[in-house]
Write a protein that holds these residues in place. Structure first.
Motif, PDB file in Angstrom:
ATOM      1  N   ALA A 120       0.735  -1.152   0.075  1.00 27.46           N
ATOM      2  CA  ALA A 120       0.171  -0.050  -0.049  1.00 27.46           C
ATOM      3  C   ALA A 120       0.760   1.143  -0.156  1.00 27.46           C
ATOM      4  O   ALA A 120       0.501   2.198  -0.634  1.00 27.46           O
ATOM      5  N   ASP A 147       2.105   1.869  -3.478  1.00 29.94           N
ATOM      6  CA  ASP A 147       1.055   2.117  -4.591  1.00 29.94           C
ATOM      7  C   ASP A 147       0.762   3.759  -4.469  1.00 29.94           C
ATOM      8  O   ASP A 147      -0.006   3.890  -3.486  1.00 29.94           O
ATOM      9  N   PRO A 148       1.090   4.524  -5.473  1.00 34.35           N
ATOM     10  CA  PRO A 148       0.883   5.998  -5.172  1.00 34.35           C
ATOM     11  C   PRO A 148      -0.677   6.202  -5.341  1.00 34.35           C
ATOM     12  O   PRO A 148      -0.906   7.408  -4.885  1.00 34.35           O
ATOM     13  N   ARG A 153      -2.855   4.849  -3.241  1.00 34.44           N
ATOM     14  CA  ARG A 153      -3.352   4.847  -2.140  1.00 34.44           C
ATOM     15  C   ARG A 153      -3.102   5.872  -1.312  1.00 34.44           C
ATOM     16  O   ARG A 153      -1.816   6.632  -1.171  1.00 34.44           O
ATOM     17  N   THR A 154      -4.036   6.648  -0.509  1.00 37.53           N
ATOM     18  CA  THR A 154      -3.696   7.630   0.496  1.00 37.53           C
ATOM     19  C   THR A 154      -3.019   7.120   1.731  1.00 37.53           C
ATOM     20  O   THR A 154      -3.237   5.868   2.051  1.00 37.53           O
ATOM     21  N   MET A 155      -2.464   8.130   2.502  1.00 37.54           N
ATOM     22  CA  MET A 155      -1.718   7.740   3.729  1.00 37.54           C
ATOM     23  C   MET A 155      -2.890   7.025   4.695  1.00 37.54           C
ATOM     24  O   MET A 155      -2.597   6.185   5.627  1.00 37.54           O
ATOM     25  N   VAL A 178      -3.363   3.652   3.835  1.00 37.18           N
ATOM     26  CA  VAL A 178      -2.217   2.651   4.126  1.00 37.18           C
ATOM     27  C   VAL A 178      -2.203   2.365   5.673  1.00 37.18           C
ATOM     28  O   VAL A 178      -1.784   1.309   6.141  1.00 37.18           O
TER      29      VAL A 178
END
Lengths: 223, 223
Positions: free
Chosen positions: B87, B90-91, B93-95, B98
């Motif tokens: 995660a 994977d750009p 996906r937001t923090m 994650v």
């Protein structure tokens, strides 16, 4: 002798005394469990009204509620409950002494939250203006805490949580800013995980120390 | 083919690349464990310098530190670590995505605190003006949190805890006042136990929700 004692106690009987079944209803604890508490000496005897019957007062209601809190919230065993009650009943012990045992208590699962409590938490979050996803598990945590408090006989609404929300709000904002300031994603994630776990431990430890501080000040007559 | 690839990579080698033994020293993770992370694909390969030798860069140091935080602080198993790292990489996906897995992580025992950390916590409590007994166990909890952060490579002093102390201080005072306002000792003890346990859960749940709120605002460009 027994009969005359009983007669004397019956004469003292007041209208607000209740039967053991009513004590059970008032506290949410079964009659069988109440009898166990009586046998174990956790609960003082009632006012005998017949050889196998007794009535109970407000003091019993409070004591049963306290035992329930120590069992269900404090997760204490019967011996720890006895020690805590002995300390409660010893006027030379301060509240701070009394709570020594409970401070290290474990928290069990919260009571299951109903739709009513969930709706109240949603209203609270709306009032706070917090953007939180509808399926955030902590909505249920808060609703469960509210349900627990009510089951234990505390008359409380979700508004009671607002001061806690206002206390953590600036800290949480500052933490999110600190995470965002990390230059790489790896660093940001590491920082966020540490923040979530280690700083939670820091926050709860500081709250307990602040309790001790304010409790000492109060005992010393400084507040 | 393998040799020419290696030759090409050696040409890219920069002075700040380090050997696996240096990576171990920089992150506090043994060489054997680093090799295990490489085999499991948690750690990208180094820059090969010979058939059985490779050099590592800053990205590796950060990744190993992150794995260590996920293992030791987040208490995640190898599969959860792999999912979290996927995660992270994977750009799209937001923090916030994650961190989904880590939010429910369990906190292990903190690192043992040394005399140095305990002295720093004492200085912090003195600065705050808090009257706390010298043997309060939470002094050790805080010193342990400080030690944990340092072991994990975070450059932090006890002053970092001051904003948390200031956040919980008014809440703790208000809670102690509420306990003192109870009319009977039984009620006061019940209230204090509930406060210690249930409201701690409320406080930490609200902190997590406040994180989500401030994280969403930041993503939406509102702060």
């Amino acid at each position: 002798m027994l009969l005359s004692d009983n007669a004397c106690q019956v004469a003292e009987r007041e209208d607000d005394l209740i039967r053991i079944s009513e004590l059970a209803a008032a506290t949410g604890v079964s009659v069988a469990t109440l009898k166990y508490y009586l046998r174990e000496g956790l609960l003082p005897s009632g006012l005998a009204t017949a050889p196998n019957q007794a009535d109970y007062g407000e003091r019993h209601v409070e004591r049963v509620r306290l035992i329930r809190v120590l069992r269900e919230v404090g997760n204490l065993g019967i011996d720890d409950i006895r020690r805590t009650l002995d300390a409660v009943d010893d006027p030379t012990r301060t509240m701070h002494d009394v709570l020594g045992a409970s401070q290290s208590a474990l928290a069990p699962e919260p009571a299951p939250a109903g739709d009513e409590e969930l709706a109240e938490i949603t209203a609270l979050l709306d009032d706070l203006g917090w953007a939180v996803s509808p399926d955030a598990p902590d909505r249920r945590t808060l609703a469960g805490a509210l349900a627990s408090l009510r089951v234990l006989g505390f008359d409380v609404t979700a508004d009671a949580f607002a001061p806690y929300a206002r206390a953590v709000d600036p800290v949480a904002r500052w933490e999110i800013d600190a995470v965002a300031a990390r230059t790489s994603r790896d660093e940001a994630v590491a920082y966020a995980v540490v923040g979530a776990v280690v700083y939670e431990r820091v926050l709860t430890a500081l709250r307990r120390l602040a309790h001790e501080h304010h409790s000492s000040r109060r005992q010393a007559g400084l507040t």
